[in-house]
Design a protein around this motif. Structure first.
Motif, PDB file in Angstrom:
ATOM      1  N   SER A 137       0.827  -1.207   0.000  1.00 64.53           N
ATOM      2  CA  SER A 137       0.000   0.000   0.000  1.00 64.53           C
ATOM      3  C   SER A 137       0.865   1.262   0.000  1.00 64.53           C
ATOM      4  O   SER A 137       0.524   2.259  -0.644  1.00 64.53           O
ATOM      5  CB  SER A 137      -0.943  -0.019   1.211  1.00 64.53           C
ATOM      6  N   ASP A 138       1.995   1.237   0.697  1.00 63.10           N
ATOM      7  CA  ASP A 138       2.886   2.407   0.709  1.00 63.10           C
ATOM      8  C   ASP A 138       3.554   2.619  -0.652  1.00 63.10           C
ATOM      9  O   ASP A 138       3.819   3.757  -1.044  1.00 63.10           O
ATOM     10  CB  ASP A 138       3.949   2.263   1.809  1.00 63.10           C
ATOM     11  N   VAL A 139       3.833   1.538  -1.365  1.00 59.48           N
ATOM     12  CA  VAL A 139       4.380   1.666  -2.729  1.00 59.48           C
ATOM     13  C   VAL A 139       3.306   2.249  -3.652  1.00 59.48           C
ATOM     14  O   VAL A 139       3.562   3.180  -4.433  1.00 59.48           O
ATOM     15  CB  VAL A 139       4.866   0.296  -3.260  1.00 59.48           C
ATOM     16  N   VAL A 140       2.075   1.720  -3.532  1.00 62.70           N
ATOM     17  CA  VAL A 140       0.947   2.200  -4.335  1.00 62.70           C
ATOM     18  C   VAL A 140       0.685   3.683  -4.052  1.00 62.70           C
ATOM     19  O   VAL A 140       0.301   4.441  -4.942  1.00 62.70           O
ATOM     20  CB  VAL A 140      -0.309   1.334  -4.040  1.00 62.70           C
ATOM     21  N   ALA A 141       0.940   4.097  -2.805  1.00 61.53           N
ATOM     22  CA  ALA A 141       0.716   5.492  -2.404  1.00 61.53           C
ATOM     23  C   ALA A 141       1.729   6.446  -3.027  1.00 61.53           C
ATOM     24  O   ALA A 141       1.610   7.662  -2.884  1.00 61.53           O
ATOM     25  CB  ALA A 141       0.754   5.618  -0.887  1.00 61.53           C
TER      26      ALA A 141
END
Ligand SMILES: [Mg+2]
Length: 353
Positions: free
Chosen positions: A91-95
């Protein structure tokens, strides 16, 4: 969900000391397959080797989950914990609007965890890797004097011009969120209620009935890897982007701080599932607080130019929840009744009564 309140150790299970850490690592990583062309070498050497992709930049992020602080294994199934820690990293990469490619997972394990328990945890890790097409390329396992600690590192990449940070929001832009908010927090309340019931009478098995959706949002969250394609269809990238891991209140404050702007959020525009409303009423919690302070929804919060507002009306994945103002206007929430509140005054952790 019959195994929901199962103990992590027990008779007939194998203490880790019996086989040793190297054999444990062999067991939990042997099924690893490589899905990413950039993974040249994964688990097994001193370090992984990752091919640098032409015209792309890398993003690297790390997250720590500590037993008793972030999770409680008396009701959180280990397989789901393994799944969730990978989702948190992805999720942090997607963010950053990047594509997740590899993960590394390090564990510190206390003696109460058996080989079988750690294998269960890794079932979830591998399931999430398969779901999101990422490779597990490394990690570490060591012993702990108290509980379980998981450290997830996620690596992603994208062309520099596609990456989006937190700092690009400007006055007049639309504040948007994907999906719905507050359900993961209500799922946690549901699990804590079942834990209390179980402690009083271990014979009673949990029955989540109609609230299965809320439970799933807590124990099997999803990273919004699909939103990159949604932005492409809209024809514009967000100007600022962050994932909703800490609750809408804290995450919009972080985005506004990074961008040097203020915001005006509208309570009646915050997407909250009817089940959250229903259970929040039952628990005497304000549903808006579940969205503002609950966290762990892993949805995306982002800003878009006002010019796309027509395309967002009735959009299946995106809700407009407000707009960006100047920093000196502060962070404002306009309530259902039209009253203006300072956002932080509405952001306390709701309590179950
Ligand atoms: Mg984040």
């Amino acid at each position: 969900m019959s195994n929901l309140l199962k103990k992590v150790g027990g008779e007939g299970l194998t203490p880790i000391g019996q086989i040793g850490v190297p054999a444990l690592i062999e067991r939990i990583t042997s099924q690893g397959v490589h899905r990413q062309a950039s993974t040249r070498l994964g688990v097994g050497d001193d370090a992984a080797r990752i091919l640098s992709l032409t015209n792309e930049e890398c993003v690297v992020t790390t997250d720590l989950m500590v037993e008793g602080v972030h999770f409680d294994t008396t009701y959180f199934p280990l397989m789901h914990l393994g799944y969730k820690v990978v989702v948190a990293g992805i999720s942090d990469v997607v963010a950053m609007n990047a594509v997740p490619r590899q993960i590394l997972l390090a564990l510190a394990i206390s003696a109460k965890y058996t080989v079988e328990a750690i294998e269960e945890l890794y079932k979830g890790v591998h399931a999430a890797c398969a779901e999101y097409g990422v490779d597990l390329v490394g990690g570490d396992v060591t012993s702990s004097t108290g509980g379980l600690t998981l450290s997830i590192t996620a690596i992603g990449s994208a062309p520099a011009e596609r990456m989006v940070g937190r700092s690009g929001a400007r006055k007049g832009e639309l504040i948007c969120v994907s999906g719905d908010l507050g359900a993961a927090f209500m799922g946690l309340n549901l699990l804590e209620r079942e834990k209390r019931i179980y402690r009083e009478d271990p014979g009673i098995q949990p029955d989540f009935g109609a609230y299965e959706y809320l439970l799933q949002r807590q124990i099997r969250p999803a990273a919004r890897i699909d939103m990159a394609a949604v932005f492409d269809r809209l024809g514009c990238l967000p100007t600022a982007l962050i994932d909703l891991s800490s609750g809408l209140g804290r995450d919009i404050a972080a985005l506004c701080r990074a961008s040097g702007v203020g915001c005006r959020l509208y309570e009646d525009r915050i997407p909250i599932d009817p089940l959250v409303h229903e259970l929040a009423t039952h628990f005497h919690i304000d549903p808006t607080l579940c969205a503002l302070s609950g966290g762990e929804d892993y949805e995306l919060l982002f800003t878009l130019p006002a010019s796309v507002s027509e395309k967002l009306e009735g959009h299946p994945d995106i809700s407009m929840v407000g707009y960006i103002t100047e920093a000196e206007d502060g962070l404002v929430l306009v309530s259902h009744s039209g009253q203006e509140h300072e956002l932080h005054r509405r952001m306390y952790t709701p309590e179950v009564q």
